[in-house]
Design a protein around this motif. Structure first.
Motif, short mmCIF file in Angstrom:
data_model
loop_
_atom_site.label_atom_id
_atom_site.label_comp_id
_atom_site.label_asym_id
_atom_site.label_seq_id
_atom_site.Cartn_x
_atom_site.Cartn_y
_atom_site.Cartn_z
N ALA A 16 9.32 -3.36 4.70
CA ALA A 16 7.88 -3.21 4.93
C ALA A 16 7.48 -3.80 6.28
O ALA A 16 6.73 -3.19 7.04
CB ALA A 16 7.09 -3.89 3.80
N SER A 17 8.00 -4.97 6.58
CA SER A 17 7.68 -5.62 7.85
C SER A 17 8.21 -4.82 9.04
O SER A 17 7.49 -4.60 10.02
CB SER A 17 8.28 -7.03 7.85
N MET A 31 8.91 2.91 -0.81
CA MET A 31 9.99 3.07 -1.78
C MET A 31 11.13 3.90 -1.21
O MET A 31 12.31 3.55 -1.37
CB MET A 31 9.45 3.72 -3.07
N LYS A 32 10.82 5.00 -0.53
CA LYS A 32 11.85 5.85 0.07
C LYS A 32 12.61 5.11 1.17
O LYS A 32 13.83 5.24 1.29
CB LYS A 32 11.23 7.14 0.63
N ALA A 33 11.90 4.32 1.98
CA ALA A 33 12.55 3.56 3.04
C ALA A 33 13.49 2.51 2.46
O ALA A 33 14.59 2.29 2.97
CB ALA A 33 11.50 2.90 3.95
N VAL A 34 13.08 1.86 1.37
CA VAL A 34 13.94 0.88 0.70
C VAL A 34 15.16 1.58 0.11
O VAL A 34 16.29 1.10 0.24
CB VAL A 34 13.16 0.09 -0.37
N HIS A 83 -6.65 2.36 -3.40
CA HIS A 83 -5.72 3.18 -4.18
C HIS A 83 -4.57 3.65 -3.30
O HIS A 83 -4.77 4.38 -2.33
CB HIS A 83 -6.46 4.39 -4.77
N ASP A 84 -3.37 3.19 -3.63
CA ASP A 84 -2.14 3.53 -2.92
C ASP A 84 -2.20 3.25 -1.43
O ASP A 84 -1.62 3.96 -0.62
CB ASP A 84 -1.74 4.99 -3.18
N GLN A 85 -2.89 2.21 -1.06
CA GLN A 85 -2.89 1.75 0.33
C GLN A 85 -2.54 0.27 0.32
O GLN A 85 -3.22 -0.53 -0.31
CB GLN A 85 -4.25 1.99 1.00
N TRP A 86 -1.47 -0.05 1.02
CA TRP A 86 -0.90 -1.38 0.99
C TRP A 86 -0.79 -1.98 2.39
O TRP A 86 -0.79 -1.26 3.37
CB TRP A 86 0.52 -1.31 0.39
N ARG A 87 -0.68 -3.28 2.44
CA ARG A 87 -0.43 -3.98 3.69
C ARG A 87 0.28 -5.29 3.40
O ARG A 87 0.26 -5.78 2.26
CB ARG A 87 -1.70 -4.21 4.48
N LEU A 88 0.85 -5.85 4.43
CA LEU A 88 1.43 -7.18 4.32
C LEU A 88 0.31 -8.20 4.47
O LEU A 88 -0.69 -7.94 5.14
CB LEU A 88 2.49 -7.39 5.41
N PRO A 89 0.45 -9.38 3.87
CA PRO A 89 -0.60 -10.40 4.03
C PRO A 89 -0.70 -10.84 5.49
O PRO A 89 0.27 -10.80 6.25
CB PRO A 89 -0.14 -11.55 3.15
N SER A 90 -1.87 -11.25 5.87
CA SER A 90 -2.11 -11.71 7.26
C SER A 90 -1.52 -13.06 7.51
O SER A 90 -1.36 -13.87 6.69
CB SER A 90 -3.60 -11.79 7.54
#
Length: 90
Positions: A16-17, A31-34, A83-90
């Motif tokens: 993700a990072s 998921m696909k990238a993992v 909905h189905d939008q994600w991010r890493l914590p700041s």
């Protein structure tokens, strides 16, 4: 999968990072990238391709990745901003 839950969570966070950084992303591309990362590093076994009847059309391996993403959300290591939008914590 031949890796532990902790290792899988760490791989998800690394992917993700590296792939998305500070951008908002969707769950399926993560998921696909993992999955691709696991296939490259031999962490993916033939059994991971078997469809898991308990979770719809996902393979067993993709279901495990999905469950670990949910764990990371509960741990606030991944943030679900919409909905189905994600991010890493700041």
């Amino acid at each position: 999968m031949t890796i532990t839950t902790k290792e899988l969570k760490n791989i998800i966070m690394e992917v993700a990072s590296h792939k998305f950084g500070t951008c908002i992303f969707r769950r399926r591309p993560l998921m696909k990238a993992v999955e691709m990362r696991l296939k490259e590093t031999r962490g993916w076994t033939p059994q991971d391709n078997i469809e898991s009847g308990s979770v719809g059309k996902k393979s067993h391996g993709m279901a495990l990745i999905d469950w670990r993403i949910s764990d990371l959300r509960r741990e606030q290591r991944l943030i679900n901003v919409a909905h189905d939008q994600w991010r890493l914590p700041s």
